[in-house]
Design a protein around this motif. Structure first.
Motif, mmCIF file in Angstrom:
data_model
loop_
_atom_site.group_PDB
_atom_site.id
_atom_site.type_symbol
_atom_site.label_atom_id
_atom_site.label_comp_id
_atom_site.label_asym_id
_atom_site.label_seq_id
_atom_site.Cartn_x
_atom_site.Cartn_y
_atom_site.Cartn_z
ATOM 1 N N THR A 1 19.272 -3.208 11.907
ATOM 2 C CA THR A 1 19.654 -3.966 13.094
ATOM 3 C C THR A 1 18.639 -5.073 13.347
ATOM 4 N N GLU A 2 19.113 -6.121 14.001
ATOM 5 C CA GLU A 2 18.266 -7.289 14.262
ATOM 6 C C GLU A 2 17.038 -6.902 15.081
ATOM 7 N N GLY A 3 17.252 -6.076 16.129
ATOM 8 C CA GLY A 3 16.139 -5.678 16.989
ATOM 9 C C GLY A 3 15.056 -4.942 16.230
ATOM 10 N N ALA A 4 15.467 -4.074 15.283
ATOM 11 C CA ALA A 4 14.493 -3.285 14.517
ATOM 12 C C ALA A 4 13.605 -4.184 13.668
ATOM 13 N N ILE A 5 14.178 -5.277 13.139
ATOM 14 C CA ILE A 5 13.388 -6.169 12.287
ATOM 15 C C ILE A 5 12.517 -7.099 13.131
ATOM 16 N N VAL A 6 13.102 -7.652 14.196
ATOM 17 C CA VAL A 6 12.396 -8.662 14.991
ATOM 18 C C VAL A 6 11.217 -8.058 15.741
ATOM 19 N N SER A 7 11.427 -6.872 16.356
ATOM 20 C CA SER A 7 10.391 -6.304 17.224
ATOM 21 C C SER A 7 9.507 -5.304 16.496
ATOM 22 N N GLY A 8 9.552 -5.299 15.175
ATOM 23 C CA GLY A 8 8.768 -4.335 14.414
ATOM 24 C C GLY A 8 7.265 -4.550 14.523
ATOM 25 N N ASN A 9 6.521 -3.473 14.280
ATOM 26 C CA ASN A 9 5.056 -3.564 14.314
ATOM 27 C C ASN A 9 4.523 -3.809 12.894
ATOM 28 N N GLU A 10 3.201 -3.667 12.741
ATOM 29 C CA GLU A 10 2.575 -3.965 11.444
ATOM 30 C C GLU A 10 3.115 -3.070 10.326
ATOM 31 N N LEU A 11 3.343 -1.795 10.639
ATOM 32 C CA LEU A 11 3.844 -0.864 9.616
ATOM 33 C C LEU A 11 5.256 -1.257 9.191
ATOM 34 N N ASP A 12 6.095 -1.667 10.157
ATOM 35 C CA ASP A 12 7.440 -2.132 9.822
ATOM 36 C C ASP A 12 7.367 -3.339 8.882
ATOM 37 N N ARG A 13 6.492 -4.279 9.229
ATOM 38 C CA ARG A 13 6.383 -5.496 8.403
ATOM 39 C C ARG A 13 5.867 -5.166 7.007
ATOM 40 N N TYR A 14 4.943 -4.206 6.936
ATOM 41 C CA TYR A 14 4.449 -3.772 5.621
ATOM 42 C C TYR A 14 5.597 -3.172 4.797
ATOM 43 N N SER A 15 6.406 -2.323 5.440
ATOM 44 C CA SER A 15 7.519 -1.669 4.738
ATOM 45 C C SER A 15 8.529 -2.708 4.258
ATOM 46 N N LEU A 16 8.861 -3.670 5.125
ATOM 47 C CA LEU A 16 9.818 -4.709 4.735
ATOM 48 C C LEU A 16 9.283 -5.541 3.570
ATOM 49 N N SER A 17 8.013 -5.879 3.649
ATOM 50 C CA SER A 17 7.385 -6.648 2.567
ATOM 51 C C SER A 17 7.403 -5.859 1.260
ATOM 52 N N SER A 18 7.123 -4.560 1.344
ATOM 53 C CA SER A 18 7.118 -3.712 0.142
ATOM 54 C C SER A 18 8.515 -3.593 -0.451
ATOM 55 N N LEU A 19 9.533 -3.515 0.409
ATOM 56 C CA LEU A 19 10.910 -3.438 -0.082
ATOM 57 C C LEU A 19 11.304 -4.737 -0.770
ATOM 58 N N ARG A 20 10.856 -5.862 -0.209
ATOM 59 C CA ARG A 20 11.133 -7.152 -0.848
ATOM 60 C C ARG A 20 10.484 -7.224 -2.226
ATOM 61 N N LYS A 21 9.246 -6.756 -2.308
ATOM 62 C CA LYS A 21 8.539 -6.769 -3.605
ATOM 63 C C LYS A 21 9.224 -5.856 -4.606
ATOM 64 N N LEU A 22 9.817 -4.764 -4.088
ATOM 65 C CA LEU A 22 10.543 -3.841 -4.961
ATOM 66 C C LEU A 22 11.778 -4.520 -5.538
ATOM 67 N N GLY A 23 12.334 -5.494 -4.790
ATOM 68 C CA GLY A 23 13.483 -6.242 -5.304
ATOM 69 C C GLY A 23 14.799 -5.925 -4.645
ATOM 70 N N VAL A 24 14.807 -4.997 -3.663
ATOM 71 C CA VAL A 24 16.077 -4.674 -3.004
ATOM 72 C C VAL A 24 16.434 -5.785 -2.018
ATOM 73 N N GLY A 25 17.734 -5.925 -1.737
ATOM 74 C CA GLY A 25 18.180 -6.892 -0.754
ATOM 75 C C GLY A 25 18.004 -6.347 0.655
ATOM 76 N N LEU A 26 17.722 -7.217 1.600
ATOM 77 C CA LEU A 26 17.580 -6.834 3.006
ATOM 78 C C LEU A 26 18.538 -7.678 3.836
ATOM 79 N N GLU A 27 19.261 -7.016 4.720
ATOM 80 C CA GLU A 27 20.296 -7.692 5.490
ATOM 81 C C GLU A 27 20.181 -7.318 6.964
#
Length: 512
Positions: free
Chosen positions: A380-406
């Motif tokens: 959800t948009e809120g989960a991505i926008v209002s995330g903390n440092e750990l959320d941003r780390y997880s999203l960055s790691s998923l991007r590096k893994l190569g999966v798509g994020l929507e």
């Protein structure tokens, strides 16, 4: 010199006996003779004086030590009965006070009332702004509750974001009035250092009855609080016996869900994601359903909130991830899904808070032999926008893994283009609500085109959901929207039915 019958000998012996008995204040009379015997008497008196001073000092030290020990004991008792963060009473103190008021009620006083509340949005605040901000909110909430009650009431923090108020000798109307005053106090924003947050509460109220224990009263208040949550946030519910049955059903359903996850009573339905230009199915969204042995098909809007409350959401999400990826592997092996066919699954904000989630995604993909780019994770948009440092780390790691994020449900939350430009995502799924007025509102086509243009300006792809008519599909295709999903293209169906749709598409492609 003294003689054998000298009376001073008797006085000396008597004085020594008194000193030995602890009478350190006693002294032996010294005669005018000032001879050797008087010298012994004077020495004995000096010894007694020294002993008395030493004893007084010892008594003072013992008295000081005893006072310090008593103070430490009282401090430990206070700590044992106080919540360290807010300074409010804790559960032990509340139960003790509740037992006292129940005893007084048995002697003829009015019964006590218990208010139990927990905060409606605290988990999101903690996850997005961090624990320090969460602690500030809890402290502020405690102060607001204290400011809303009587001096005779006990305010306690029971742990986490759960608070209680004990009102001795009261009526239902008076207790409900206090409860509503607390809810009103909690309805305004809490100002933090760099932010402000809204944090209402759900509240349960019960009045003590004859023969009830403290734990029973707290349990009934807890049941009423959960009924308040179910009925809508920021409201007060008074305990009714019928609520117990609903609570038992809920507990049973949680147990059933735990079993369903471990024994695969869950099923995945799949809804096609279609390329608008060609009508080709380019992917599927996996949607979980629960085939309950006695209740039949249970829909996600009923059991997903249950999984979140019961702490089962990560287990549920893990099952969906592994099952969907294995299904994609099967369709690829059977030749039904092409090399660019992708699988979309929804993930919970809770998953971004777990460092092991990245490994779970990697293991699921490698176990099925699926390339990361064929998996799209929807948040959800809120989960991505209002995330903390750990959320941003997880999203960055998923991007590096190569999966798509929507981003899912875009248009219902923040919808800020400045956020969109910064988010580590590839695609935006636009909420169905923005399509519903197409054909009736003359301004809607321009709005849809503007949203699509803005999403593209941020370097992202748009997927439109909720397409239900041919007119909507044609309009989206005409303005250059690439992908869509909705009932017009296909409803969510079980894997075997979806496989048949893929097979029909493959046959049609080969036939042409």
């Amino acid at each position: 010199m003294f003689t054998e019958g000298d009376p001073r000998l008797g006085k000396l012996l008597d004085g020594i006996v008194r000193l030995a008995a602890g009478e350190l204040h006693s002294r032996i009379e010294v005669s005018p003779a000032r001879d050797e015997l008087d010298a012994v008497i004077m020495g004995t008196n000096l010894l007694a004086e020294d002993l008395q001073i030493m004893y007084q000092e010892l008594e003072q030290r013992v008295e000081l030590r005893t006072r310090l020990l008593n103070e430490a004991h009282l401090e430990m008792q206070k700590m044992a009965l106080t919540d360290s963060l807010t300074g409010l009473a804790n559960r032990a103190a509340l139960v003790s006070a509740l037992n006292d008021t129940l005893t007084e009620a048995e002697r003829g006083d009015l019964p006590p009332a218990v208010l139990l509340l927990d905060l409606d949005a605290f988990k999101g605040i903690n996850d997005s702004l961090g624990h320090a901000a969460g602690d500030q909110v809890l402290t502020a909430v405690g102060e607001r509750i204290k400011g809303s009650v009587r001096d005779t009431d006990t305010v306690a923090r029971l742990g986490g974001d759960e608070f209680a108020v004990l009102m001795p000798a009261t009526t239902l109307a008076r207790a409900a009035s206090v409860g509503n005053r607390i809810l009103a106090a909690l309805d305004s924003q809490v100002e933090l250092e760099n932010d402000s947050v809204q944090c209402g509460a759900s509240m349960g109220l019960c009045i003590g009855g004859a023969g009830q224990s403290a734990e029973q009263l707290l349990m009934e208040a807890d049941v009423a609080m959960y009924a308040s949550k179910a009925g809508g946030r920021n409201r007060l519910k008074v305990f009714e016996p019928a609520m117990l049955h609903a609570r038992q059903l809920r507990s049973q359903l949680i147990d059933d869900l735990r079993t369903a996850i471990s024994e695969s009573e869950l099923v995945l339905f799949y809804q096609p994601v279609v390329a608008l230009a060609s009508g080709r199915i380019e992917g599927a969204e996996a949607l979980v359903r629960w085939q309950h042995p006695s209740r039949g098909m249970v829909m996600p809007d009923e059991f997903i909130p249950l999984a979140e409350d019961a702490g089962l959401i990560s287990e549920l999400g893990g099952w969906v991830l592994r099952t969907a990826v294995r299904q994609l592997q099967d369709w690829r092996a059977e030749g039904r899904a092409g090399d660019d066919f992708s699988m979309r699954i929804n993930i919970s904000p809770t998953d971004l808070q777990r460092l092991e989630f990245i490994e779970e995604v990697r293991d699921a993909l490698s176990g099925a032999g699926i390339s990361p780019e064929l998996l799209v994770l929807e948040l959800t948009e809120g989960a991505i926008v209002s995330g903390n440092e750990l959320d941003r780390y997880s999203l960055s790691s998923l991007r590096k893994l190569g999966v798509g994020l929507e981003i899912d449900d875009f248009g219902t939350g923040y919808s800020s283009i400045s956020y969109l430009r910064k988010l580590p995502v590839d695609k935006v799924k636009v909420d169905r609500s923005l399509l519903k007025d197409l054909g009736t509102d003359p301004a809607q086509p321009d709005l849809i085109a503007a949203i699509l243009q803005l999403i593209r300006a941020c370097g992202l792809e748009a997927v439109w959901e909720g397409v239900e008519t041919a007119e909507q599909a044609r309009h989206l295709a005409s303005i250059g929207c690439v992908s869509a999903q909705g009932y017009y293209f296909g409803r969510p169906v079980p894997a075997d039915e979806f496989a048949a749709v893929l097979e029909a598409q493959r046959a049609s492609h080969h036939g042409s």
